[in-house]
Motif scaffolding. Structure first.
Motif, PDB file in Angstrom:
ATOM      1  N   SER A 196     -10.299 -51.343 -56.738  1.00 16.63           N
ATOM      2  CA  SER A 196      -8.961 -51.938 -56.683  1.00 16.63           C
ATOM      3  C   SER A 196      -8.059 -51.205 -55.700  1.00 16.63           C
ATOM      4  O   SER A 196      -6.869 -51.532 -55.579  1.00 16.63           O
ATOM      5  CB  SER A 196      -8.310 -51.915 -58.079  1.00 16.63           C
ATOM      6  N   ARG A 197      -8.592 -50.201 -55.021  1.00 15.91           N
ATOM      7  CA  ARG A 197      -7.860 -49.381 -54.048  1.00 15.91           C
ATOM      8  C   ARG A 197      -6.674 -48.675 -54.683  1.00 15.91           C
ATOM      9  O   ARG A 197      -5.585 -48.598 -54.099  1.00 15.91           O
ATOM     10  CB  ARG A 197      -7.418 -50.239 -52.856  1.00 15.91           C
ATOM     11  N   ILE A 198      -6.893 -48.182 -55.873  1.00 11.26           N
ATOM     12  CA  ILE A 198      -5.882 -47.410 -56.594  1.00 11.26           C
ATOM     13  C   ILE A 198      -6.303 -45.949 -56.583  1.00 11.26           C
ATOM     14  O   ILE A 198      -7.409 -45.611 -57.021  1.00 11.26           O
ATOM     15  CB  ILE A 198      -5.744 -47.902 -58.048  1.00 11.26           C
ATOM     16  N   ASN A 199      -5.441 -45.092 -56.073  1.00 18.55           N
ATOM     17  CA  ASN A 199      -5.718 -43.657 -56.038  1.00 18.55           C
ATOM     18  C   ASN A 199      -4.746 -42.945 -56.974  1.00 18.55           C
ATOM     19  O   ASN A 199      -3.633 -42.586 -56.578  1.00 18.55           O
ATOM     20  CB  ASN A 199      -5.566 -43.123 -54.609  1.00 18.55           C
ATOM     21  N   PRO A 200      -5.150 -42.754 -58.229  1.00 19.78           N
ATOM     22  CA  PRO A 200      -4.213 -42.191 -59.212  1.00 19.78           C
ATOM     23  C   PRO A 200      -3.850 -40.749 -58.914  1.00 19.78           C
ATOM     24  O   PRO A 200      -4.694 -39.939 -58.521  1.00 19.78           O
ATOM     25  CB  PRO A 200      -4.980 -42.309 -60.535  1.00 19.78           C
ATOM     26  N   GLU A 201      -2.577 -40.433 -59.098  1.00 21.35           N
ATOM     27  CA  GLU A 201      -2.084 -39.072 -58.912  1.00 21.35           C
ATOM     28  C   GLU A 201      -1.101 -38.734 -60.028  1.00 21.35           C
ATOM     29  O   GLU A 201      -0.318 -39.587 -60.444  1.00 21.35           O
ATOM     30  CB  GLU A 201      -1.361 -38.928 -57.565  1.00 21.35           C
TER      31      GLU A 201
END
Length: 581
Positions: A263-268
């Motif tokens: 989903s092209r989510i880069n959690p931070e």
């Protein structure tokens, strides 16, 4: 679409909250906050303090007692789920909980194309062949009398966990946990099916121990289901989602991590928890509602929900990656097919002499897995209740969505004698019936809609929180508005009005050239000072023919931050615009 700016708060109300800007105090007023205590509780959710005791749910003690007995005696347990994101998540929550006690339960999730929501006699007969001792439902079962009676006759004990409306009479079960029961006194009535499953998990963990800290680690799945099922993001749900986003950013479930990858989510994690507050992350409710939730749902809509369950429960990285890619592909197929069917339904509606009070359309080529989505889109576009059905020659399977002014369940109840099965809650529903009765049902529904809605304006209304000056469109106000997150049902993201903006640039962008990208100049009417704002209007392709460079427009928008390479810019997300003629 009619625009309606909410009434301004009284002058005395602004004096109650001097530490906040006037805009934020206006948002308090719009949401019905009256005291400092309400504001403090809303802005500072407390995980340990806000979650109610699971044993306040009626029959929780009976359910725990029976499940603990099954665990201790190594009985065969089956979790019976549902094929949407809520049902899959609820199944996953209970599966992981029982697995932590050394027991691997069987799983049954119905096929959306071949079965309805909930228990059915055919599935009970299949389950009985596996010599199941205890059947636990999640997100279903409260009205499935026939299937439950059959299970009882076959020697299968049944525990129901659900969040759908119940009848006065309840089925004969070991326990029925549902805060919608008429005799249930649980303080919060808007849990998702996964929220109820999480409550059962917490009750079991209190008895059996929680060495893996599942109380924390199951929060991301519970939050995902809560948003995907469109539950109100207030009260206990707000706490679940706010903390769940913090857990999601560091999830221990490899399937969720891989789903975020595709989903092209880069959690931070922006700020870690210091005193028990929820960690601040770059994730929000839209991550759950518009990225992860639709993909989990796509498995059940386009193939089988078992794929999504396997993704959420696997510990194998390669398998998780393959499943995530498969689900992502199914979601793309779902989007393409949904767009096609939407165009077909809209063409039918606008070809009529007038748009009727009720939209009631069906076709043999409209997939069962998509009719609920289509009904929702028609309801939103035309601001009318909608019934969309799949015509299987002999059988009709329909999904319904309604506006607040129309009682959908009353309509379904009035047609119930013609249905083989039906159900619903909170403006959503569905039914299955023989095709030869469809005209009788249509007649009842159209007559009722005409009667109930004849004196009601069916023009869509866009509610606006406040009109903003140039000075009020600021980073400070954006940051204070973000304190209202997570947004969702009953806590919508604030929408603002800005007037007389000059279009400096307007063009279409994105895949399929569907989105309107603009640069807008806004001027202060007193000082004459001005500023340019970049703006994006998703799916506003129709507006590009109405406006051109140099035109003046009024704009309804949300404040957003565009951030790249360490640089932040305050922009507008356009909800609607009108040309000043």
């Amino acid at each position: 679409m009619k625009w309606q700016v909410k009434s301004k708060a009284p002058r005395a109300f602004f004096k109650q909250f001097p530490e906040f800007s006037p805009l934020i105090v206006q948002l308090f007023y719009n949401r019905g906050f009256k005291t400092q205590k309400q504001v403090d509780e809303f802005f500072n959710p407390d995980f340990e303090g806000d979650l109610h005791d699971p044993y306040l749910l009626k029959d929780m003690d009976l359910a725990v007692k029976r499940i603990v007995k099954a665990i201790d005696h190594q009985e065969k347990i089956l979790i019976y789920g549902d094929f949407d994101a809520d049902g899959v998540s609820a199944t996953t929550i209970l599966y992981k909980t029982l697995e932590s006690f050394g027991l691997t339960p069987e799983i049954y999730i119905p096929d959306r194309e071949k079965e309805n929501h909930g228990l059915n006699p055919k599935s009970i007969k299949v389950i009985a062949k596996d010599k199941i001792n205890l059947l636990i439902t999640v997100d279903c079962g409260s009205k499935d009398f026939e299937a439950i009676d059959l299970a009882n006759s076959l020697g299968i004990d049944v525990v129901i966990t659900d969040h759908h409306d119940t009848d006065q009479k309840l089925p004969q079960t070991v326990a029925l946990i549902n805060h919608k029961r008429k005799d249930d006194k649980y303080p919060f009535k808007d849990l998702a099916g996964a929220g109820v499953a999480y409550k059962l998990a917490l009750a079991l963990l209190l008895i059996k121990g929680d060495p893996d800290n599942l109380k924390k680690w199951l929060l991301d799945i519970t939050a995902l289901a809560t948003v995907a099922d469109m539950e109100p993001i207030i009260g206990e749900n707000r706490t679940i989602v706010k903390y769940g986003l913090g857990v999601l950013a560091q999830t221990k479930w490899i399937g969720l991590a891989k789903l975020m990858d595709v989903s092209r989510i880069n959690p931070e994690i922006v700020n870690h928890s210091a005193k028990g507050e929820a960690p601040l992350t770059n994730l929000d409710a839209s991550t759950l509602g518009f990225a992860l939730g639709p993909r989990i749902n796509a498995a059940g809509r386009m193939e089988h929900a078992n794929i999504a369950f396997e993704l959420l429960t696997t510990g194998n990285e390669q398998k998780a990656e393959k499943l995530a890619q498969l689900i992502d592909q199914k979601n793309k197929e779902r989007q393409t097919l949904t767009d096609k069917v939407v165009r077909e339904v809209e063409a039918r509606i606008v070809s009529q002499d007038r748009i009727p009070e009720l939209i009631f359309e069906g076709d043999k080529d409209w997939p069962v897995g998509l009719i609920g989505l289509i009904a929702g889109k028609m309801k939103d576009k035309f601001n009318r209740p909608a019934v969309i059905y799949n015509d299987q020659q002999k059988i009709i399977r329909a999904s319904c969505r309604s506006i607040p002014q129309f009682d959908l369940m009353n309509m379904l109840n009035q047609c119930s004698r013609y249905f083989d099965d039906y159900g619903g809650r909170d403006g959503t529903g569905g039914f299955t019936m023989s095709r030869d009765k469809i005209e009788k049902v249509k007649d009842i529904c159209f007559k009722l809609a005409k009667k109930e809605l004849k004196k009601i304006s069916l023009n869509s209304v866009l509610e606006i929180d406040a009109e903003l000056s140039l000075e009020e469109i600021s980073f400070k106000n954006h940051d204070q508005v973000s304190l209202f997150e997570p947004f969702g049902k009953k806590n919508l993201k604030p929408k603002f009005l800005a007037k007389s903006l000059e279009i400096m640039e307007a063009r279409l962008v994105g895949n399929g050239q569907k989105h309107l990208k603009m640069e807008l100049a806004m001027f202060d009417k007193y000082s004459g000072k001005g500023k340019n704002f970049k703006a994006i209007g998703f799916s506003l392709v129709d507006k590009v023919e109405e406006v051109k460079k140099g035109d003046l427009v009024d704009v309804v928008f949300e404040m957003i931050i565009n951030q790249w390479n360490g640089y932040k810019e305050l922009e507008m997300k356009i909800v609607d615009l009108k040309l000043i003629k």
